[in-house]
Design an enzyme around this catalytic site. Structure first.
Site, PDB file in Angstrom:
ATOM      1  N   LYS A 200       0.842  -1.200   0.000  1.00 17.28           N
ATOM      2  CA  LYS A 200       0.000   0.000   0.000  1.00 17.28           C
ATOM      3  C   LYS A 200       0.880   1.253   0.000  1.00 17.28           C
ATOM      4  O   LYS A 200       0.677   2.166  -0.780  1.00 17.28           O
ATOM      5  CB  LYS A 200      -0.904  -0.031   1.234  1.00 17.28           C
ATOM      6  CG  LYS A 200      -1.818   1.148   1.384  1.00 17.28           C
ATOM      7  CD  LYS A 200      -2.796   0.917   2.526  1.00 17.28           C
ATOM      8  CE  LYS A 200      -3.522   2.210   2.872  1.00 17.28           C
ATOM      9  NZ  LYS A 200      -4.504   2.039   3.931  1.00 17.28           N
ATOM     10  N   GLU A 206      10.453  -4.659   4.678  1.00 16.91           N
ATOM     11  CA  GLU A 206      10.535  -6.061   4.246  1.00 16.91           C
ATOM     12  C   GLU A 206      10.232  -6.175   2.751  1.00 16.91           C
ATOM     13  O   GLU A 206      10.967  -6.800   1.986  1.00 16.91           O
ATOM     14  CB  GLU A 206       9.524  -6.934   5.016  1.00 16.91           C
ATOM     15  CG  GLU A 206       9.820  -7.108   6.480  1.00 16.91           C
ATOM     16  CD  GLU A 206       9.175  -6.033   7.347  1.00 16.91           C
ATOM     17  OE1 GLU A 206       8.927  -4.912   6.839  1.00 16.91           O
ATOM     18  OE2 GLU A 206       8.938  -6.312   8.529  1.00 16.91           O
ATOM     19  N   GLY A 261      -4.982  -2.073   5.137  1.00 14.40           N
ATOM     20  CA  GLY A 261      -4.155  -3.209   4.707  1.00 14.40           C
ATOM     21  C   GLY A 261      -4.817  -4.555   4.946  1.00 14.40           C
ATOM     22  O   GLY A 261      -4.931  -5.389   4.032  1.00 14.40           O
ATOM     23  N   ARG A 262      -5.308  -4.766   6.160  1.00 19.07           N
ATOM     24  CA  ARG A 262      -5.882  -6.089   6.489  1.00 19.07           C
ATOM     25  C   ARG A 262      -7.268  -6.287   5.884  1.00 19.07           C
ATOM     26  O   ARG A 262      -7.884  -7.329   6.059  1.00 19.07           O
ATOM     27  CB  ARG A 262      -5.885  -6.294   7.996  1.00 19.07           C
ATOM     28  CG  ARG A 262      -6.544  -5.176   8.795  1.00 19.07           C
ATOM     29  CD  ARG A 262      -6.129  -5.234  10.270  1.00 19.07           C
ATOM     30  NE  ARG A 262      -6.598  -4.086  11.034  1.00 19.07           N
ATOM     31  CZ  ARG A 262      -5.982  -2.917  11.109  1.00 19.07           C
ATOM     32  NH1 ARG A 262      -4.881  -2.719  10.437  1.00 19.07           N
ATOM     33  NH2 ARG A 262      -6.459  -1.940  11.875  1.00 19.07           N
ATOM     34  N   GLU A 347      -5.049  -6.831  15.214  1.00 17.78           N
ATOM     35  CA  GLU A 347      -4.512  -5.542  14.795  1.00 17.78           C
ATOM     36  C   GLU A 347      -5.638  -4.489  14.838  1.00 17.78           C
ATOM     37  O   GLU A 347      -5.380  -3.311  15.060  1.00 17.78           O
ATOM     38  CB  GLU A 347      -3.959  -5.655  13.367  1.00 17.78           C
ATOM     39  CG  GLU A 347      -2.871  -4.641  13.056  1.00 17.78           C
ATOM     40  CD  GLU A 347      -2.141  -4.982  11.761  1.00 17.78           C
ATOM     41  OE1 GLU A 347      -1.300  -5.905  11.778  1.00 17.78           O
ATOM     42  OE2 GLU A 347      -2.421  -4.345  10.738  1.00 17.78           O
ATOM     43  N   LYS A 506       7.916  -0.524  12.310  1.00 20.63           N
ATOM     44  CA  LYS A 506       8.520  -0.060  11.049  1.00 20.63           C
ATOM     45  C   LYS A 506       9.603   0.983  11.334  1.00 20.63           C
ATOM     46  O   LYS A 506      10.633   1.014  10.689  1.00 20.63           O
ATOM     47  CB  LYS A 506       7.451   0.521  10.116  1.00 20.63           C
ATOM     48  CG  LYS A 506       6.506  -0.549   9.559  1.00 20.63           C
ATOM     49  CD  LYS A 506       5.539  -0.004   8.511  1.00 20.63           C
ATOM     50  CE  LYS A 506       4.615  -1.083   7.997  1.00 20.63           C
ATOM     51  NZ  LYS A 506       3.700  -0.685   6.948  1.00 20.63           N
TER      52      LYS A 506
HETATM   53  C1  G6Q Z   1      -2.546  -3.824   7.920  1.00 21.09           C
HETATM   54  C2  G6Q Z   1      -1.347  -3.189   8.384  1.00 21.09           C
HETATM   55  C3  G6Q Z   1      -0.073  -3.874   7.984  1.00 21.09           C
HETATM   56  C4  G6Q Z   1       0.319  -3.618   6.522  1.00 21.09           C
HETATM   57  C5  G6Q Z   1       1.743  -4.101   6.296  1.00 21.09           C
HETATM   58  C6  G6Q Z   1       2.202  -3.869   4.885  1.00 21.09           C
HETATM   59  O1  G6Q Z   1      -3.665  -3.434   8.136  1.00 21.09           O
HETATM   60  O2  G6Q Z   1      -1.344  -1.859   8.066  1.00 21.09           O
HETATM   61  O3  G6Q Z   1      -0.114  -5.241   8.209  1.00 21.09           O
HETATM   62  O4  G6Q Z   1      -0.548  -4.253   5.657  1.00 21.09           O
HETATM   63  O5  G6Q Z   1       2.608  -3.458   7.185  1.00 21.09           O
HETATM   64  O6  G6Q Z   1       2.093  -2.534   4.532  1.00 21.09           O
HETATM   65  P1  G6Q Z   1       2.248  -2.091   3.043  1.00 21.09           P
HETATM   66  O7  G6Q Z   1       1.142  -2.687   2.257  1.00 21.09           O
HETATM   67  O8  G6Q Z   1       2.178  -0.588   3.065  1.00 21.09           O
HETATM   68  O9  G6Q Z   1       3.579  -2.584   2.579  1.00 21.09           O
END
Ligand code: G6Q
Length: 539
Positions: A200, A206, A261-262, A347, A506
């Site tokens: 996102k 990572e 994200g989730r 989360e 992060k």
């Molecule tokens: C989900 C969180 C987290 C996120 C990851 C990856 O709701 O925000 O799990 O999805 O940290 O983030 P990016 O998609 O920005 O790489």
């Protein structure tokens, strides 16, 4: 008296009751405490609940303005107040003609546009119109992402393995541990591999580290910079970062900051799913979620599956002090559902500050865990049956198997049904004694081991039974869990849509990483300083 006070009193009153007493008192308990919605059967009769308790729980939901808050989410209000964002995963599977506005702009045309672009791309890859740099068809897809950009697609792709498109092998890389991506390099050929960079923000350490490693590996396989556009696509909200990485806008599938994200597997983040199971099946997944969205938005609270499910969880968390909840799918394909739900639930609602910034004085969130049945019966079920803590269990099963093989499926379901029953009815000392007598044990031997074989029972569980694990059914299951998390967030008055704990991680890692690579004097606590020093000196 407030609903919470009344519920506390109720809990005091019934804490010595047995769930079986509720069954004895109501011949129609199963009918009264279950919901049929299309092909979903939700049996919540094996719980410490009755109509009074449910009414009080609904009263609490009403006090927290549940229905207004559902409306606020569905109409694009910025309910994620700490990030000033709307929460609109429901727009990603909105098959109605209704517009959904954010800041006065209807988001639906853009949603449809991206879906169409995804469809065209998926069809090109599957038909062989999209070719690699040496003119060969794509056979392997590597999704590089983490957290919300990994767990959903990985779980769905595994769950729907029976719908897999022939000729496409899926790989998921998430961990920054190089072993993860290195093991994938051993299985793929650069000429026939498509890398999906799913992020996102397009800044996650990572994912970006793995993406650069993949890019370098690709270039080391006789490919040139120009060939990257045939083998790398990006799923992101961050256009400029994608461009900087070398992915042109035609290869970028966009989504928006109102997709958490989730909650993002329904967005461009689902591209790997669509490549794995084909476009029609991906749409079926979205349709399943849409069906539940309609149900959640419109069904009365007492017939509303996500609402009832959430209320029961809240009852146990806040009035019985049960801090964990096991989810056990009786389906090997759904083995990673608990892992996905851990992120979704923990989360979202693992927060001790409420939406107004106050520290809460009640428990929120819960430890979600589980594993597929029947495997889990041979590991942690002992704890569920005879452990000192009570863990409510949610079973998920399917009436029909994708492929019936002998008696496997009936045996699988028999196990699920028997476990749910056994958790409730247990086994009395008298039953154990009779059993041991029939095995010819002496009274002295019986006395010695009797207590070990007694099961107190009275342990609650829910059962979700669906027809078959189809893409549509899976869409429904995930959407039920998403909305359950939402309702519980409303009851706990927390913001279920931010994740500052993740953001903290992060930031911290980057600081330590820079220190490992420098010789500067360390200013942490002694434990941290010592370990950083060990890594610096590799000893
Ligand atoms: C989900 C969180 C987290 C996120 C990851 C990856 O709701 O925000 O799990 O999805 O940290 O983030 P990016 O998609 O920005 O790489």
């Amino acid at each position: 008296m407030e609903c919470k006070e009344k519920l506390k009193k109720y809990q005091e009153k019934i804490k010595e009751y047995n769930i079986l007493d509720f069954f004895r008192a109501d011949a129609k308990r199963v009918k009264n405490y279950s919901i049929h919605f299309n092909d979903i059967y939700f049996d919540y009769s094996k719980n410490y609940i009755n109509k009074d308790i449910l009414n009080l729980l609904m009263e609490c939901a009403n006090q927290n303005h549940l229905q207004d808050k559902i409306k606020a989410m569905f109409t694009g209000e910025k309910i994620n107040i700490t990030e000033n964002r709307a929460v609109l995963h429901i727009a990603l599977r909105n098959f109605s003609k209704n517009p959904i506005f954010v800041d006065g702009v209807d988001v639906m045309p853009k949603v449809r546009e991206v879906l169409q672009k995804m469809q065209q791309f998926v069809e090109k890859v599957h038909s062989g119109e999209w070719l690699g740099f040496t003119g060969k068809k794509i056979t392997d897809v590597v999704n590089i992402g983490i957290g919300g950009s990994h767990l959903g697609p990985a779980m769905v792709t595994k769950a729907l393995i029976n719908y897999k498109v022939k000729g496409i092998n899926m790989h998921f890389v998430s961990n920054i541990d190089a072993d993860d991506i290195s093991s994938v390099f051993k299985k793929i050929n650069a000429e026939t591999t498509l890398f999906i960079i799913a992020s996102k923000t397009f800044t996650t350490l990572e994912t970006m580290t793995n993406a650069h490693t993949a890019r370098n590996w690709f270039l080391s396989q006789n490919a040139s910079e120009n060939d990257i556009q045939k083998h790398f696509v990006a799923l992101s909200t961050n256009k400029s970062a994608c461009r900087d990485f070398g992915i042109p806008s035609e290869n970028m599938f966009e989504f928006w900051n109102w997709v958490g994200g989730r909650y993002s597997l329904w967005s461009a983040i689902g591209l790997s799913i669509a490549l794995a199971i084909g476009w029609t099946n991906f749409e079926e997944l979205l349709h399943g979620a849409y069906e539940i969205d309609r149900h959640f938005e419109h069904a009365p609270l007492n017939e509303n599956i996500p609402v009832i499910y959430a209320l029961i969880g809240y009852w146990y968390r806040n009035f019985w002090n049960y801090s964990a909840n096991a989810v056990i799918p009786y389906s090997n394909e759904l083995a990673t559902l608990p892992e996905f739900l851990q992120q979704l639930d923990m989360e979202s609602n693992g927060k001790y500050v409420d939406i107004d910034g106050n520290i809460v004085n009640y428990p929120t969130g819960q430890l979600i865990w589980g594993e597929a049945g029947t495997n889990s019966q041979h590991s942690f079920f002992q704890y569920l049956h005879q452990g000192t803590d009570i863990i409510p269990v949610d079973f998920i099963g399917f009436i029909s198997a994708f492929q019936e093989v002998g008696e496997h499926h009936k045996l699988l379901l028999s196990n699920m049904i028997a476990q749910s029953e056994a958790l409730m009815i247990g086994k009395s000392a008298n039953q154990v004694e009779t059993e041991l007598q029939s095995q010819g044990l002496s009274q002295a031997q019986i006395e010695k081991i009797k207590q070990h074989k007694v099961f107190r029972g009275n342990r609650p569980s829910n059962i979700f039974l669906l027809e078959k694990l189809t893409p549509r059914a899976l869409g429904k299951i995930i959407s039920i869990f998403e909305h359950k998390v939402f309702v519980q967030g409303v009851l706990w008055n927390v913001n279920s849509f931010d994740q500052w704990g993740v953001e903290l991680g992060k930031q911290l890692a980057t600081k330590v990483y820079n220190e490992i690579n420098s010789v500067e004097v360390l200013n942490h606590d002694n434990s941290t300083n010592y370990i950083i020093d060990m890594i610096r000196n590799k000893k």
